[in-house]
Design a protein around this motif. Structure first.
Motif, short mmCIF file in Angstrom:
data_model
loop_
_atom_site.label_atom_id
_atom_site.label_comp_id
_atom_site.label_asym_id
_atom_site.label_seq_id
_atom_site.Cartn_x
_atom_site.Cartn_y
_atom_site.Cartn_z
N SER A 35 -8.85 -1.73 -2.14
CA SER A 35 -9.72 -0.80 -1.55
C SER A 35 -8.83 0.51 -1.25
N CYS A 36 -7.80 0.58 -0.58
CA CYS A 36 -6.93 1.76 -0.47
C CYS A 36 -7.05 2.82 -1.51
N ILE A 80 -3.14 6.79 7.04
CA ILE A 80 -2.94 5.44 7.60
C ILE A 80 -3.26 4.36 7.11
N SER A 81 -2.61 3.45 6.60
CA SER A 81 -3.19 2.27 5.84
C SER A 81 -3.31 1.04 6.51
N GLY A 82 -4.29 0.45 6.68
CA GLY A 82 -4.54 -0.59 7.52
C GLY A 82 -5.29 -0.22 8.88
N GLY A 85 -7.74 7.05 7.75
CA GLY A 85 -7.44 5.68 7.86
C GLY A 85 -7.91 4.94 6.75
N LEU A 86 -7.07 4.36 6.02
CA LEU A 86 -7.52 3.90 4.72
C LEU A 86 -7.59 2.24 5.08
N ASN A 127 0.85 -1.17 0.04
CA ASN A 127 0.07 -0.07 -0.12
C ASN A 127 0.86 1.35 0.00
N ALA A 128 1.73 1.15 0.96
CA ALA A 128 2.73 2.43 0.79
C ALA A 128 3.09 2.78 -0.23
#
Length: 406
Positions: free
Chosen positions: A310-311, A254-256, A303-304, A210-211
């Protein structure tokens, strides 16, 4: 277990625009540094392009009356009186029954009325050229300003400069461009299973996808992304990373850690800050429902979802639109295509569907790509996506849809 009280996409955007208003200043940068930046003022050409009459082909500059009856069976013999050289001014003037050799891109004589392609010319000797084909008036000549006119508006305020634009601007003698400043966006990935790019795969742990997707998406829209080391599902670790990002960034992603699982700590971490406010817990969108919109010290914190697809779609559907609103850009860019599938969805939430664009019988069609929200390879192959409004129950085969490219 806490359930999501979802908010519509339009309402989420309204909340973000009202809560996180920001005046974006303009700065002047070099043309190269303008890549992937939104321009803050119209860009006009400084010059005509081309600024001289030039040949479109390799051949001989001629007067129209000398060759308008020329053909293979009725050739015309002209005297070559000069050659035009690339990058040099041609001061020679044509007289009756004369010609000047002119390569592609070179300046034609000021009174030239056309250029005969070299394929239709036969060199008899150093001076005599046999012309075996006629031309129309000014054929194969590019006129002054034919490509770009001086003071022509090349790009309007709010345009995102891409790699092709840079070539156009360079040709128009643009050395610097006025662009909106870059906001700095911190990217934090969370999860016990996440490995940084430098770590080796082990057990059932996975790389931080994701990052890097987020980094690419943000880099392409005038932003300065910073990837922070991933945080485990540990409340103190996440709080410490958020604090660091707050000190260094304008926005935090913020992922997750945004779903309803008991180990998801993002919401707790946000709420631990004294000047925090949770504005949205869940969005009526597929994919991307478990998304949090919050404020810490008046800075946007999102917050993803942890699933890559989805992100990525939350960034496309919501975050990019918010960023464009800061630059007062409301123009939608899309391609109209014929949908080639009967696709059903549940009413009540927007859905975003990746598609490929194909050409079929001289029309553009789009084919849906189906993949799970935890996968990313198919997303990477998409040409774009279609948005299915929340009140619709799907798209029918043959419907004309808007395809938004990434």
């Amino acid at each position: 277990m806490k359930l999501f009280d979802v908010t519509t996409v339009d309402k989420v955007l309204e909340i973000m625009k009202n809560k996180f208003k920001k005046d974006i200043i303009s700065e002047k940068v070099s043309l190269i540094d303008g890549l992937n930046r939104y321009i803050s003022d119209d860009i006009k050409s400084n010059i005509n392009v081309p600024h001289f009459r030039k040949s479109l082909v390799d051949g001989y500059s001629v007067l129209f009356n000398d060759v308008f009856l020329a053909s293979e069976s009725n050739p015309v013999c002209l005297k070559k009186i000069d050659e035009s050289y690339m990058g040099k001014i041609c001061n020679t003037l044509l007289e009756e029954e004369t010609c000047v050799y002119t390569p592609t891109g070179a300046m034609v004589p000021k009174n030239s009325q056309g250029v005969v392609m070299i394929e239709y010319c036969e060199v008899l000797n150093e001076k005599d050229i046999l012309i075996q084909n006629s031309i129309s008036f000014n054929e194969n000549i590019v006129e002054v300003g034919e490509d770009i006119k001086e003071n022509e508006v090349l790009y309007e305020k709010g345009h995102l400069i891409n790699e092709r634009d840079i070539g156009v601007l360079a040709g128009a003698n643009i050395k610097e461009v006025d662009v909106y400043e870059k906001l700095t966006v911190g990217i934090i990935s969370t999860g016990d299973e996440i490995l940084d790019i430098s770590e080796d795969i082990k057990e059932t742990k996975i790389k931080d996808i994701n990052a890097y997707i987020l980094y690419g998406q943000l880099k392409n829209i005038n932003l300065n992304p910073i990837i922070y080391p991933s945080a485990k599902d540990n409340l103190n670790d996440i709080i410490n990373l958020i604090q660091k990002a707050l000190n260094e960034c304008d926005i935090i992603l913020i992922s997750g850690g945004s779903s309803v699982g008991k180990k998801d700590e993002t919401l707790k971490a946000i709420e631990s800050f004294e000047n925090s406010e949770v504005l949205v817990e869940g969005i009526a969108i597929k994919p991307g429902k478990p998304t949090i919109i919050a404020s810490i010290c008046n800075k946007l914190v999102m917050g993803l979802p942890g699933h890559p697809l989805s992100c990525a779609f939350v960034i496309e559907a919501i975050f990019k639109k918010y960023i464009k609103s800061l630059y007062n850009i409301d123009k939608e860019e899309y391609t109209l295509c014929e949908f080639t599938y009967n696709y059903h969805k549940a009413k009540g939430r927007e859905e975003y569907l990746g598609v490929n664009i194909e050409k079929k019988d001289n029309r553009l069609v789009c084919v849906p790509i189906f993949s799970k929200s935890s996968t990313i390879k198919q997303f990477a192959k998409c040409d774009g996506y279609v948005k299915i409004d929340r009140e619709l129950e799907g798209i029918k085969n043959g419907d004309i849809v808007k395809v938004y490219t990434f």
